[in-house]
Design a protein around this motif. Structure first.
Motif, PDB file in Angstrom:
ATOM      1  N   MET A  43       0.827  -1.204   0.000  1.00 12.14           N
ATOM      2  CA  MET A  43       0.000   0.000   0.000  1.00 12.14           C
ATOM      3  C   MET A  43       0.864   1.259   0.000  1.00 12.14           C
ATOM      4  SD  MET A  43      -3.293   0.579   2.420  1.00 12.14           S
ATOM      5  CE  MET A  43      -4.569   1.757   1.951  1.00 12.14           C
ATOM      6  N   VAL A  44       1.952   1.246   0.755  1.00 14.64           N
ATOM      7  CA  VAL A  44       2.877   2.385   0.771  1.00 14.64           C
ATOM      8  C   VAL A  44       3.456   2.605  -0.621  1.00 14.64           C
ATOM      9  CG1 VAL A  44       5.091   3.222   1.644  1.00 14.64           C
ATOM     10  CG2 VAL A  44       3.444   2.195   3.213  1.00 14.64           C
ATOM     11  N   PHE A  45       3.930   1.522  -1.233  1.00 22.44           N
ATOM     12  CA  PHE A  45       4.537   1.620  -2.562  1.00 22.44           C
ATOM     13  C   PHE A  45       3.528   2.121  -3.595  1.00 22.44           C
ATOM     14  CE2 PHE A  45       5.688  -0.455  -6.639  1.00 22.44           C
ATOM     15  CZ  PHE A  45       6.912   0.168  -6.852  1.00 22.44           C
ATOM     16  N   GLY A  46       2.321   1.561  -3.568  1.00 22.87           N
ATOM     17  CA  GLY A  46       1.314   1.951  -4.544  1.00 22.87           C
ATOM     18  C   GLY A  46       0.793   3.359  -4.341  1.00 22.87           C
ATOM     19  N   THR A  47       0.561   3.744  -3.081  1.00 20.09           N
ATOM     20  CA  THR A  47       0.025   5.076  -2.802  1.00 20.09           C
ATOM     21  C   THR A  47       1.018   6.167  -3.173  1.00 20.09           C
ATOM     22  OG1 THR A  47      -1.309   4.188  -0.982  1.00 20.09           O
ATOM     23  CG2 THR A  47      -0.918   6.561  -0.989  1.00 20.09           C
ATOM     24  N   ALA A  48       2.292   5.933  -2.887  1.00 18.98           N
ATOM     25  CA  ALA A  48       3.309   6.949  -3.186  1.00 18.98           C
ATOM     26  C   ALA A  48       3.722   6.936  -4.649  1.00 18.98           C
ATOM     27  CB  ALA A  48       4.531   6.728  -2.292  1.00 18.98           C
ATOM     28  N   GLY A  49       3.826   5.742  -5.250  1.00 21.69           N
ATOM     29  CA  GLY A  49       4.349   5.653  -6.602  1.00 21.69           C
ATOM     30  C   GLY A  49       3.332   5.812  -7.708  1.00 21.69           C
ATOM     31  N   GLY A  50       2.091   5.359  -7.486  1.00 19.40           N
ATOM     32  CA  GLY A  50       1.091   5.418  -8.542  1.00 19.40           C
ATOM     33  C   GLY A  50       0.858   6.814  -9.110  1.00 19.40           C
ATOM     34  N   PRO A  51       0.564   7.813  -8.269  1.00 19.13           N
ATOM     35  CA  PRO A  51       0.348   9.161  -8.804  1.00 19.13           C
ATOM     36  C   PRO A  51       1.559   9.727  -9.534  1.00 19.13           C
ATOM     37  CG  PRO A  51      -0.429   8.997  -6.538  1.00 19.13           C
ATOM     38  CD  PRO A  51       0.336   7.751  -6.817  1.00 19.13           C
ATOM     39  N   LEU A  52       2.762   9.363  -9.094  1.00 21.46           N
ATOM     40  CA  LEU A  52       3.973   9.882  -9.743  1.00 21.46           C
ATOM     41  C   LEU A  52       4.113   9.305 -11.149  1.00 21.46           C
ATOM     42  CD1 LEU A  52       6.445   9.628  -6.730  1.00 21.46           C
ATOM     43  CD2 LEU A  52       5.168  11.630  -7.510  1.00 21.46           C
ATOM     44  N   PHE A  53       3.801   8.028 -11.318  1.00 22.30           N
ATOM     45  CA  PHE A  53       3.860   7.421 -12.653  1.00 22.30           C
ATOM     46  C   PHE A  53       2.866   8.098 -13.592  1.00 22.30           C
ATOM     47  CE2 PHE A  53       6.036   3.655 -10.818  1.00 22.30           C
ATOM     48  CZ  PHE A  53       6.985   3.451 -11.805  1.00 22.30           C
ATOM     49  N   LEU A  54       1.640   8.278 -13.134  1.00 18.50           N
ATOM     50  CA  LEU A  54       0.624   8.861 -14.008  1.00 18.50           C
ATOM     51  C   LEU A  54       0.924  10.323 -14.328  1.00 18.50           C
ATOM     52  CD1 LEU A  54      -2.905   7.519 -13.017  1.00 18.50           C
ATOM     53  CD2 LEU A  54      -1.399   6.835 -14.874  1.00 18.50           C
ATOM     54  N   ARG A  55       1.387  11.072 -13.334  1.00 10.29           N
ATOM     55  CA  ARG A  55       1.712  12.470 -13.592  1.00 10.29           C
ATOM     56  C   ARG A  55       2.878  12.593 -14.564  1.00 10.29           C
ATOM     57  NH1 ARG A  55      -0.453  17.060 -14.690  1.00 10.29           N
ATOM     58  NH2 ARG A  55       0.853  18.848 -14.151  1.00 10.29           N
ATOM     59  N   ALA A  56       3.870  11.696 -14.431  1.00  6.66           N
ATOM     60  CA  ALA A  56       4.987  11.700 -15.373  1.00  6.66           C
ATOM     61  C   ALA A  56       4.496  11.418 -16.790  1.00  6.66           C
ATOM     62  CB  ALA A  56       6.027  10.661 -14.953  1.00  6.66           C
ATOM     63  N   TYR A  57       3.494  10.553 -16.915  1.00  6.22           N
ATOM     64  CA  TYR A  57       2.926  10.258 -18.230  1.00  6.22           C
ATOM     65  C   TYR A  57       2.360  11.519 -18.869  1.00  6.22           C
ATOM     66  CZ  TYR A  57      -0.746   8.830 -21.502  1.00  6.22           C
ATOM     67  OH  TYR A  57      -1.570   8.733 -22.612  1.00  6.22           O
ATOM     68  N   PHE A  58       1.612  12.299 -18.114  1.00  5.06           N
ATOM     69  CA  PHE A  58       1.016  13.515 -18.673  1.00  5.06           C
ATOM     70  C   PHE A  58       2.062  14.609 -18.903  1.00  5.06           C
ATOM     71  CE2 PHE A  58      -2.845  11.673 -16.624  1.00  5.06           C
ATOM     72  CZ  PHE A  58      -3.612  11.577 -17.770  1.00  5.06           C
ATOM     73  N   LEU A  59       3.038  14.705 -18.028  1.00  5.99           N
ATOM     74  CA  LEU A  59       4.053  15.747 -18.177  1.00  5.99           C
ATOM     75  C   LEU A  59       4.959  15.509 -19.379  1.00  5.99           C
ATOM     76  CD1 LEU A  59       5.163  16.382 -14.470  1.00  5.99           C
ATOM     77  CD2 LEU A  59       3.796  17.886 -15.924  1.00  5.99           C
ATOM     78  N   ARG A  60       5.173  14.266 -19.754  1.00  7.26           N
ATOM     79  CA  ARG A  60       6.091  13.943 -20.849  1.00  7.26           C
ATOM     80  C   ARG A  60       5.398  13.749 -22.184  1.00  7.26           C
ATOM     81  NH1 ARG A  60      10.866  15.799 -19.232  1.00  7.26           N
ATOM     82  NH2 ARG A  60      11.220  15.218 -17.046  1.00  7.26           N
ATOM     83  N   GLY A  61       4.159  14.168 -22.278  1.00  9.40           N
ATOM     84  CA  GLY A  61       3.494  14.161 -23.577  1.00  9.40           C
ATOM     85  C   GLY A  61       2.285  13.279 -23.692  1.00  9.40           C
ATOM     86  N   GLY A  62       1.960  12.501 -22.657  1.00  9.16           N
ATOM     87  CA  GLY A  62       0.774  11.669 -22.706  1.00  9.16           C
ATOM     88  C   GLY A  62      -0.496  12.487 -22.550  1.00  9.16           C
TER      89      GLY A  62
END
Length: 382
Positions: A43-62
């Protein structure tokens, strides 16, 4: 790892009134239960990492919202690994005991299967709302808004699983609401470049909607487990059973978002988006795979927290992890962190502390009442 652990006694399964004390007791058993520790780490890994992955997707052109929602549950096949391990254990146990007949791979009843599919549709919609909000909001803002799901979870838990409110839980709900309101009054102050005011406002509203819907999903999952356990002739609620529930939820939510991707022509757009992505084609697909795996860790940890504790326990864990996501977002994406966000974050953590302190006090009171029952003096007639 033994995955056939039966569910610990929970008040919602017998409609008892000691819900608060039991949920805190589950939290206190955290360090003594290895399976719960594993779920907490996931839960710690998913809660902290999930939003960062998705935000990186949008910031880099997704730009694909349906694809982002799809990724949040597309990792559900990972759950087949622990289910197969559980099936192997049950089959070996049955052979040693000399039992006849085959060993079923799935333990779900048709009624629980249908309920899990319904929750899956709700989860798919929640994923879409969350992805839409994260496309236009900084992670630091989105995380604080998502923390309000604790307030929604508390409210829906009151209605669905008879979770009692205390002065501390009411205070926690009020603090979380004030924090979200402060961000709302400062809306646009941290608007990312290229995001219009209308898009920012829509993202703000969608994120709050995602928090509210997820706050409903958690007690509904707990309620489904409780009704299954209370049904005559139904099998016990085991950890394997809740993993099966999450498998069906993930499958249904993935199908729901895949239909949206088909309508939105996302599958045809993926190769071109990968070619123009900021991290390159390989980085694009690695980021998508990482997002799917990370969010599956989050969901698996969440159902573990509900199974061993309560829906509110999972909400509390998510709330207390906000600072981790905040710090990582500021470090990785250079997001602005103004005074309003700081105050809202403090209010969110204050709300968490208030809620948890109230749970501890309630647990102590219940423990004392159980160990020291009131003495009833019998009066003799003269």
């Amino acid at each position: 790892m033994e995955v056939e652990t039966p569910a610990p006694p929970q008040p919602c399964k017998d409609a008892g009134a000691t819900r608060s004390g039991r949920s805190c007791g589950s939290a206190c058993r955290l360090l003594r239960n290895p399976i719960l520790v594993v779920n907490f780490v996931l839960m710690v890994f998913g809660t902290a990492g999930g939003p960062l992955f998705l935000r990186a997707y949008f910031l880099r052109g997704g730009t694909r919202k349906w694809l982002s929602a799809f990724l949040q549950t597309a990792g559900f096949p990972i759950l087949l690994v622990p289910l197969f391990a559980s099936f192997s254990q049950r089959r070996r146990r049955q052979r040693r005991s000399g039992g006849g007949g085959g060993t079923p791979f799935f333990l779900m009843t048709p009624r629980l299967l249908a309920a899990s599919a319904g929750i899956g549709v709700m989860t798919g919609l929640d994923d879409l709302l969350y992805a839409y909000g994260l496309a236009y909001l900084p992670v630091s803002t989105s995380s604080i808004l998502i923390s309000t799901q604790l307030a929604f979870t508390a409210g829906f838990a009151l209605l669905l699983v008879r979770q009692r409110f205390t002065a501390f839980s009411v205070n926690a709900v009020a603090l979380l609401s004030v924090g979200a309101a402060m961000l709302g009054m400062n809306a646009g102050g941290d608007r990312p470049a290229g995001v219009s005011r209308a898009q920012y406002g829509a993202g703000f509203a969608m994120t709050l909607g995602a928090a509210a819907l997820f706050g409903l999903v958690l007690p509904v999952m707990e309620r489904c487990q409780a009704r299954h356990a209370a049904r005559p002739g139904a099998g016990p609620v085991t950890y394997t059973l809740v993993i099966e529930m999450q498998l069906v939820i993930g499958l249904t939510a993935t199908v729901f978002t895949a239909v949206g991707m088909l309508v939105n022509n996302d599958f045809h757009a993926i190769p071109e988006e990968a070619r123009q992505f900021g991290f390159g084609r390989s980085g694009y697909y690695l980021l998508l795979a990482g997002s799917a795996a990370t969010y599956q860790c989050f969901f698996l940890g969440t159902i573990g927290a509900i199974f061993f504790g309560s829906a509110l326990l999972s909400g509390v864990i998510m709330t207390v992890l906000i600072p981790v996501t905040e710090v990582l977002a500021v470090m990785l994406f250079n997001e602005p962190f103004n005074g309003t966000k700081g105050v809202a974050l403090v209010l969110s953590l204050w709300g968490f502390v208030s809620y948890f302190y109230g749970e501890v006090q309630t647990a102590k009171a219940n423990h004392q009442s159980e160990n020291n029952p009131p003495i009833v003096e019998q009066q003799l007639d003269p």
